[in-house]
Scaffold this active site. Structure first.
Site, PDB file in Angstrom:
ATOM      1  N   CYS A  56       0.977  -1.296   0.205  1.00 35.13           N
ATOM      2  CA  CYS A  56      -0.112   0.091   0.083  1.00 35.13           C
ATOM      3  C   CYS A  56       0.752   1.214   0.002  1.00 35.13           C
ATOM      4  O   CYS A  56       2.074   1.149   0.295  1.00 35.13           O
ATOM      5  CB  CYS A  56      -0.826  -0.088   1.336  1.00 35.13           C
ATOM      6  SG  CYS A  56      -2.143  -1.541   1.372  1.00 35.13           S
ATOM      7  N   GLU A  58       0.846   3.568   2.375  1.00 38.73           N
ATOM      8  CA  GLU A  58       1.416   3.787   3.407  1.00 38.73           C
ATOM      9  C   GLU A  58       2.809   3.373   3.536  1.00 38.73           C
ATOM     10  O   GLU A  58       3.671   3.751   4.224  1.00 38.73           O
ATOM     11  CB  GLU A  58       0.456   3.695   4.398  1.00 38.73           C
ATOM     12  CG  GLU A  58      -0.882   4.366   4.431  1.00 38.73           C
ATOM     13  CD  GLU A  58      -2.025   4.052   3.655  1.00 38.73           C
ATOM     14  OE1 GLU A  58      -3.226   4.396   3.934  1.00 38.73           O
ATOM     15  OE2 GLU A  58      -1.650   3.286   2.728  1.00 38.73           O
ATOM     16  N   ARG A  84     -10.731  10.367  -5.563  1.00 38.68           N
ATOM     17  CA  ARG A  84     -11.762   9.533  -4.708  1.00 38.68           C
ATOM     18  C   ARG A  84     -11.393  10.269  -3.336  1.00 38.68           C
ATOM     19  O   ARG A  84     -12.043  10.060  -2.307  1.00 38.68           O
ATOM     20  CB  ARG A  84     -11.301   8.298  -4.706  1.00 38.68           C
ATOM     21  CG  ARG A  84     -11.629   7.552  -5.843  1.00 38.68           C
ATOM     22  CD  ARG A  84     -11.211   5.862  -5.482  1.00 38.68           C
ATOM     23  NE  ARG A  84      -9.575   5.712  -5.870  1.00 38.68           N
ATOM     24  CZ  ARG A  84      -9.173   4.887  -5.534  1.00 38.68           C
ATOM     25  NH1 ARG A  84      -9.645   3.976  -4.621  1.00 38.68           N
ATOM     26  NH2 ARG A  84      -7.925   4.510  -5.611  1.00 38.68           N
ATOM     27  N   CYS A  90      -5.844   0.638   5.583  1.00 40.47           N
ATOM     28  CA  CYS A  90      -6.273  -0.853   5.627  1.00 40.47           C
ATOM     29  C   CYS A  90      -5.963  -1.299   7.142  1.00 40.47           C
ATOM     30  O   CYS A  90      -4.986  -0.650   7.712  1.00 40.47           O
ATOM     31  CB  CYS A  90      -5.752  -1.516   4.329  1.00 40.47           C
ATOM     32  SG  CYS A  90      -4.208  -2.068   4.636  1.00 40.47           S
ATOM     33  N   CYS A  93      -1.943  -1.708   7.244  1.00 39.94           N
ATOM     34  CA  CYS A  93      -1.312  -0.380   7.397  1.00 39.94           C
ATOM     35  C   CYS A  93      -1.378   0.247   8.539  1.00 39.94           C
ATOM     36  O   CYS A  93      -0.555   0.939   9.227  1.00 39.94           O
ATOM     37  CB  CYS A  93      -1.943   0.709   6.266  1.00 39.94           C
ATOM     38  SG  CYS A  93      -0.971   0.167   4.539  1.00 39.94           S
ATOM     39  N   TYR A 127      -2.367  -4.769  19.881  1.00 38.38           N
ATOM     40  CA  TYR A 127      -1.181  -5.083  20.319  1.00 38.38           C
ATOM     41  C   TYR A 127       0.031  -4.190  19.657  1.00 38.38           C
ATOM     42  O   TYR A 127       0.004  -4.053  18.495  1.00 38.38           O
ATOM     43  CB  TYR A 127      -0.828  -6.446  20.021  1.00 38.38           C
ATOM     44  CG  TYR A 127       0.503  -6.991  20.459  1.00 38.38           C
ATOM     45  CD1 TYR A 127       0.913  -7.462  21.730  1.00 38.38           C
ATOM     46  CD2 TYR A 127       1.755  -7.222  19.485  1.00 38.38           C
ATOM     47  CE1 TYR A 127       2.196  -7.888  21.869  1.00 38.38           C
ATOM     48  CE2 TYR A 127       2.964  -7.363  19.842  1.00 38.38           C
ATOM     49  CZ  TYR A 127       2.959  -7.961  21.282  1.00 38.38           C
ATOM     50  OH  TYR A 127       4.184  -8.268  21.582  1.00 38.38           O
ATOM     51  N   TRP A 129       3.780  -3.712  18.794  1.00 43.54           N
ATOM     52  CA  TRP A 129       4.980  -4.352  18.824  1.00 43.54           C
ATOM     53  C   TRP A 129       6.302  -3.617  19.826  1.00 43.54           C
ATOM     54  O   TRP A 129       6.849  -4.285  20.595  1.00 43.54           O
ATOM     55  CB  TRP A 129       5.558  -4.376  17.437  1.00 43.54           C
ATOM     56  CG  TRP A 129       6.983  -5.275  17.351  1.00 43.54           C
ATOM     57  CD1 TRP A 129       8.066  -4.767  17.133  1.00 43.54           C
ATOM     58  CD2 TRP A 129       6.898  -6.654  17.423  1.00 43.54           C
ATOM     59  NE1 TRP A 129       9.093  -5.731  17.035  1.00 43.54           N
ATOM     60  CE2 TRP A 129       8.299  -7.042  17.491  1.00 43.54           C
ATOM     61  CE3 TRP A 129       6.158  -7.703  17.996  1.00 43.54           C
ATOM     62  CZ2 TRP A 129       8.928  -8.294  17.599  1.00 43.54           C
ATOM     63  CZ3 TRP A 129       6.655  -8.939  18.014  1.00 43.54           C
ATOM     64  CH2 TRP A 129       7.984  -9.279  17.677  1.00 43.54           C
TER      65      TRP A 129
END
Length: 144
Positions: A56, A58, A84, A90, A93, A127, A129
């Site tokens: 993507c 991002e 758009r 998503c 991402c 969560y 990381w």
């Protein structure tokens, strides 16, 4: 785009929209992203669409930013081609942005309702990381 949005965020949307309009051509590149560094620099990128699930915009943005010496992003936005407008990230991402930049703000919404939200708000009860790294560091046995 709402005038209530801070000028710096409006500039970020304009940068991503410009890239979407001028660089997204055909089916391979359909989204553009822009990110603002703490020093105000704006980095842009486009996605790489592929049937195997190319990255993507991002995710490409994170790599493009690092290639330009930008290792922190304050705010990011994605904009779709063909006018758009702003498109929310998503799930993948959202998680990658949270892991790489836990304090980053993401511009979401449509038209005059575009607003800035912390990436963590897009992933409730997520969560992180970075928390794993802290836990691993504190759990390590001490040297005698």
């Amino acid at each position: 785009m709402t005038s209530a949005l801070p000028a710096a965020d409006r500039e970020l949307v304009r940068a991503a929209a410009h890239v979407a309009r001028t660089r997204c051509r055909g089916d391979n590149h359909t989204m553009a992203a822009a990110g603002r560094a703490p020093d105000g620099r704006i980095v842009t990128a486009v996605n790489v669409y592929h049937f195997t699930g190319g990255p993507c915009a991002e995710l490409v943005l994170i790599g493009a930013a690092a290639a330009q010496g930008v290792y922190e992003l304050e705010t990011v936005v994605a904009v779709g081609d063909r006018d758009r407008g702003v498109v929310p990230p998503c799930g993948r991402c959202r998680q990658v942005l949270l892991d790489c930049f836990p304090a980053v703000k993401v511009l979401v919404g449509r038209g005059d309702r575009v607003r800035s939200v912390p990436v963590a708000d897009l992933l409730p009860e997520s969560y992180v990381w970075a928390d794993h790294q802290v836990e691993a560091d504190t759990a390590a046995p001490s040297e005698p």
